[in-house]
Design a protein around this motif. Sequence first.
Motif, PDB file in Angstrom:
ATOM      1  N   VAL A  30       0.831  -1.207   0.000  1.00  0.00           N
ATOM      2  CA  VAL A  30       0.000   0.000   0.000  1.00  0.00           C
ATOM      3  C   VAL A  30       0.863   1.253   0.000  1.00  0.00           C
ATOM      4  O   VAL A  30       0.562   2.245  -0.683  1.00  0.00           O
ATOM      5  N   LEU A  31       1.978   1.234   0.730  1.00  0.00           N
ATOM      6  CA  LEU A  31       2.815   2.424   0.909  1.00  0.00           C
ATOM      7  C   LEU A  31       4.014   2.463  -0.026  1.00  0.00           C
ATOM      8  O   LEU A  31       4.860   3.355   0.115  1.00  0.00           O
ATOM      9  N   SER A  32       4.099   1.536  -0.968  1.00  0.00           N
ATOM     10  CA  SER A  32       5.245   1.537  -1.872  1.00  0.00           C
ATOM     11  C   SER A  32       5.234   2.776  -2.763  1.00  0.00           C
ATOM     12  O   SER A  32       4.218   3.461  -2.916  1.00  0.00           O
ATOM     13  N   ASP A  33       6.366   3.052  -3.392  1.00  0.00           N
ATOM     14  CA  ASP A  33       6.608   4.369  -3.993  1.00  0.00           C
ATOM     15  C   ASP A  33       5.636   4.741  -5.113  1.00  0.00           C
ATOM     16  O   ASP A  33       4.867   5.685  -4.999  1.00  0.00           O
ATOM     17  N   LEU A  80      -0.923   1.451  -3.482  1.00  0.00           N
ATOM     18  CA  LEU A  80      -2.341   1.804  -3.524  1.00  0.00           C
ATOM     19  C   LEU A  80      -2.589   3.227  -3.035  1.00  0.00           C
ATOM     20  O   LEU A  80      -3.408   3.954  -3.608  1.00  0.00           O
ATOM     21  N   LEU A  81      -1.878   3.655  -1.987  1.00  0.00           N
ATOM     22  CA  LEU A  81      -2.091   4.998  -1.442  1.00  0.00           C
ATOM     23  C   LEU A  81      -1.716   6.071  -2.451  1.00  0.00           C
ATOM     24  O   LEU A  81      -2.467   7.046  -2.641  1.00  0.00           O
ATOM     25  N   ASN A  82      -0.597   5.920  -3.131  1.00  0.00           N
ATOM     26  CA  ASN A  82      -0.193   6.890  -4.152  1.00  0.00           C
ATOM     27  C   ASN A  82      -1.163   6.886  -5.332  1.00  0.00           C
ATOM     28  O   ASN A  82      -1.522   7.950  -5.854  1.00  0.00           O
ATOM     29  N   GLY A 108      -6.642  13.472  -7.447  1.00  0.00           N
ATOM     30  CA  GLY A 108      -6.101  14.805  -7.647  1.00  0.00           C
ATOM     31  C   GLY A 108      -5.464  15.431  -6.423  1.00  0.00           C
ATOM     32  O   GLY A 108      -5.132  16.622  -6.440  1.00  0.00           O
ATOM     33  N   LEU A 109      -5.250  14.670  -5.357  1.00  0.00           N
ATOM     34  CA  LEU A 109      -4.643  15.228  -4.152  1.00  0.00           C
ATOM     35  C   LEU A 109      -3.151  15.472  -4.328  1.00  0.00           C
ATOM     36  O   LEU A 109      -2.586  16.398  -3.726  1.00  0.00           O
ATOM     37  N   ILE A 110      -2.489  14.653  -5.125  1.00  0.00           N
ATOM     38  CA  ILE A 110      -1.065  14.826  -5.407  1.00  0.00           C
ATOM     39  C   ILE A 110      -0.847  14.680  -6.907  1.00  0.00           C
ATOM     40  O   ILE A 110      -1.656  14.065  -7.614  1.00  0.00           O
ATOM     41  N   PRO A 115       4.021  10.655  -7.352  1.00  0.00           N
ATOM     42  CA  PRO A 115       4.078   9.727  -6.212  1.00  0.00           C
ATOM     43  C   PRO A 115       4.951  10.273  -5.080  1.00  0.00           C
ATOM     44  O   PRO A 115       5.943  10.957  -5.303  1.00  0.00           O
ATOM     45  N   ILE A 116       4.534   9.972  -3.858  1.00  0.00           N
ATOM     46  CA  ILE A 116       5.280  10.358  -2.661  1.00  0.00           C
ATOM     47  C   ILE A 116       5.956   9.123  -2.085  1.00  0.00           C
ATOM     48  O   ILE A 116       5.352   8.043  -2.016  1.00  0.00           O
ATOM     49  N   ILE A 117       7.197   9.287  -1.683  1.00  0.00           N
ATOM     50  CA  ILE A 117       7.918   8.182  -1.037  1.00  0.00           C
ATOM     51  C   ILE A 117       7.534   8.200   0.436  1.00  0.00           C
ATOM     52  O   ILE A 117       8.165   8.856   1.265  1.00  0.00           O
ATOM     53  N   TRP A 118       6.468   7.481   0.772  1.00  0.00           N
ATOM     54  CA  TRP A 118       5.914   7.541   2.117  1.00  0.00           C
ATOM     55  C   TRP A 118       6.884   7.026   3.164  1.00  0.00           C
ATOM     56  O   TRP A 118       6.895   7.520   4.304  1.00  0.00           O
TER      57      TRP A 118
END
Length: 297
Positions: A130-133, A137-139, A146-148, A151-154
């Motif tokens: 889920v948190l991968s770069d 899934l989150l990215n 449209g929030l970002i 991709p963010i490196i969580w």
Amino acid sequence: MPADNDRHLRNRQMLFLLVAPSAAAALLITLVPVLLLVRMSLSSVSRFGRVGDYVGLRNFTRLATDPLLPDIALRTVIWTGSVVAGTLLIALPTALVLNRRFFGHGLAQFLVLAPWAISVTSMSVVWRRVLSDEAGLLNRLAMASGLIERPIIWLGSIPASFGFEIMVAILVSVPFSTVILLAGLSSIPTDLSEAARLDGAGARARLRFVTLPLLRPFICVVLIFNVAYVTNSFPIIWILTQGGPANGTDILVTYLYKLAFTLGRLDEAAALSIVMLCVLGALTVLMLRMLERPAYA
């Protein structure tokens, strides 16, 4: 009277015969590894596990001068305190709600308690995906909404990755804690709460002066199990970040693993195991003393 005494003596003997084998097996299983750890912590041990000469407290002295250990120990305290407190703050109101009868009560219980059947390792692997770069899934959800824009490196920074690990640990711990608290709530006689309501006590007063004091032994049980479990919780941090970046999310148990199997310092890892065992033992005894106090003390 002599017949009663003989019967009680036979009952005690029978109980001893039933309990003695399992008690001896449990003592053997726990005592032998501890004795081996004590031996390793007081000896020089090669990276291949060969126990050498007796060195006294040299391994403990090396631990005390390890520059990484103070920050890791403090982070372990923050990790344990945050996860245990967060778990209790979520599990207690969840148990209070699930203890009531309402439409969909069975489904709600299933949704809350079902994650308990999933292993911690499996949950950690899912959250890693889920948190991968980029493919996480989150990215993907954040970019699709449209929030970002990129991709963010969580898990790339220490505060963010450690925060996500605490969140995952809380989610993993809530089902078990909720079960224990539900068992405690079901053991409280409804007559007490009803009597308090008839005397004019409101919902908050009944919760504060009736429910919580009687639930305190179960809360102590939740605290004891969670402190021991969370302090030694290895899979979440190891799978998500392996203690990185730059040892920034290591806790004592992951650093112990690195000492033993990455750095080959098995003797110092054994010494750290003994220190952790003593600290957890002292905390457990302290919380058990709290458990012995009367509910309304």
